[in-house]
Motif scaffolding. Structure first.
Motif, mmCIF file in Angstrom:
data_model
loop_
_atom_site.group_PDB
_atom_site.id
_atom_site.type_symbol
_atom_site.label_atom_id
_atom_site.label_comp_id
_atom_site.label_asym_id
_atom_site.label_seq_id
_atom_site.Cartn_x
_atom_site.Cartn_y
_atom_site.Cartn_z
ATOM 1 N N GLN A 230 7.865 8.601 -20.669
ATOM 2 C CA GLN A 230 6.885 9.262 -19.810
ATOM 3 C C GLN A 230 5.556 9.484 -20.531
ATOM 4 N N ARG A 233 3.090 6.635 -20.345
ATOM 5 C CA ARG A 233 2.501 6.263 -19.058
ATOM 6 C C ARG A 233 0.971 6.268 -19.123
ATOM 7 N N TYR A 242 4.557 14.169 -13.160
ATOM 8 C CA TYR A 242 4.733 13.989 -14.605
ATOM 9 C C TYR A 242 4.900 15.327 -15.319
#
Length: 321
Positions: A230, A233, A242
């Motif tokens: 994550q 990203r 997120y």
């Protein structure tokens, strides 16, 4: 901060901090387990019962009703319910980023349950004492008998199998399903080749993990992999979705791990059916996160539609005049 804007830049900072916290908490737990679990004399943290199994397990002597069985049943039901919710919302406007994580997580919950079912099956195969045999054994003898047999579980045997070829094939199949499901939940956007490499690496690494460290090994890989994935990203993808996932799911899961491992005999085993406290928390937290994201995105979407309508109305009035 405008809570109607799911792409507010502040969410990037919040999400980054939460993911780094998740990584740090997970690694600290792993360090503590490796440092103290094998050293009973100097272990100030972990519950003795938890250390024996690497899980907090209740009702070991009851076939189909120990903590591993309960986790299997709960995870199966949770996967069905969350799957129905996902199916209903799979094409909802604005939910693309949420569903990208939520969908594979359902597969992860399913795989998690299968893994516990396999452990429960293995315990039954070992011939643990049944309730009918308890009349001839006192509680201490029963616990010692169970723990001695559980200690015989070898991670290599669990993965590669022992005995007949069909049994080995079954065990390999279960292990592949387990890791594919969980790694897909942790790395939902990874391409096939690196994803397959990660699954194989995780399976290979588990061959060398003692039974007592199995839970810690799996938790460390999954939580760290998810947060690293994550964090990598793109900047524009670091939005409300997120930021909130590690706050609602990731970081709290590590705290549940601490509670289970340190308070197993105190109250977790009797009040929360042992490891079910951990397995049960994950789908519940996922559901809470999904609902929070849905409500936030719905608000943002409604505000956008309202703004568009007002703009169109103003333009219409200008033309009329």
């Amino acid at each position: 901060m405008s809570y109607s804007d799911t792409n507010d830049p502040a969410f990037e900072s919040m999400g980054n901090a939460a993911h780094y916290t998740n990584i740090a908490s997970t690694l600290f737990f792993a360090y503590a387990v490796v440092s103290f679990v094998k050293d009973d004399a100097n272990d100030p943290l972990f519950d003795k019962s938890w250390k024996q199994d690497g899980f907090c397990v209740t009702h070991k002597e009851i076939p189909f009703w120990n903590s591993h069985d309960a986790c299997l049943y709960f995870d199966m039901m949770a996967a069905l319910l969350l799957g129905a919710l996902y199916w209903k919302q799979r094409n909802a406007l604005g939910m693309e980023r949420v569903n990208e994580i939520f969908g594979p997580s359902i597969l992860g919950i399913l795989a998690h349950g299968i893994g516990h079912g396999a452990v429960a099956h293995r315990m039954r195969e070992m011939g643990l004492p049944t309730l009918a045999e308890e009349d001839d054994l006192d509680k201490t003898t029963i616990d010692e008998n169970i723990n001695e047999r559980i200690m015989e579980i070898n991670m290599m045997d669990d993965i590669l199998g022992v005995g007949e070829v069909s049994e080995r094939g079954r065990n390999v199949f279960v292990m592949v399903c387990f890791w594919v499901g969980l790694m897909k939940a942790a790395l939902p956007n990874l391409r096939m080749a690196p994803f397959a490499a990660m699954v194989l690496a995780a399976m290979a690494g588990q061959q060398f993990v003692d039974r007592q460290f199995a839970f810690t090994y799996v938790q460390t890989i999954l939580l760290v992999a998810f947060s690293v994935n994550q964090l990598a990203r793109k900047k524009e993808e670091k939005d409300f979705v997120y930021a909130t996932h590690p706050m609602v799911v990731g970081v709290p899961v590590t705290f549940i791990g601490w509670i289970e491992s340190t308070q197993c005999s105190a109250f977790v085993k009797d009040s929360f059916y042992g490891h079910l406290i951990y397995d049960g928390f994950i789908p519940v937290a996922m559901l809470v996160w999904y609902v929070v994201c849905y409500l936030q995105i719905k608000e943002s979407r409604d505000n956008s539609f309202e703004s568009i309508a007002k703009t169109a109305d103003r333009k219409g009035k200008v033309k009329v005049s």
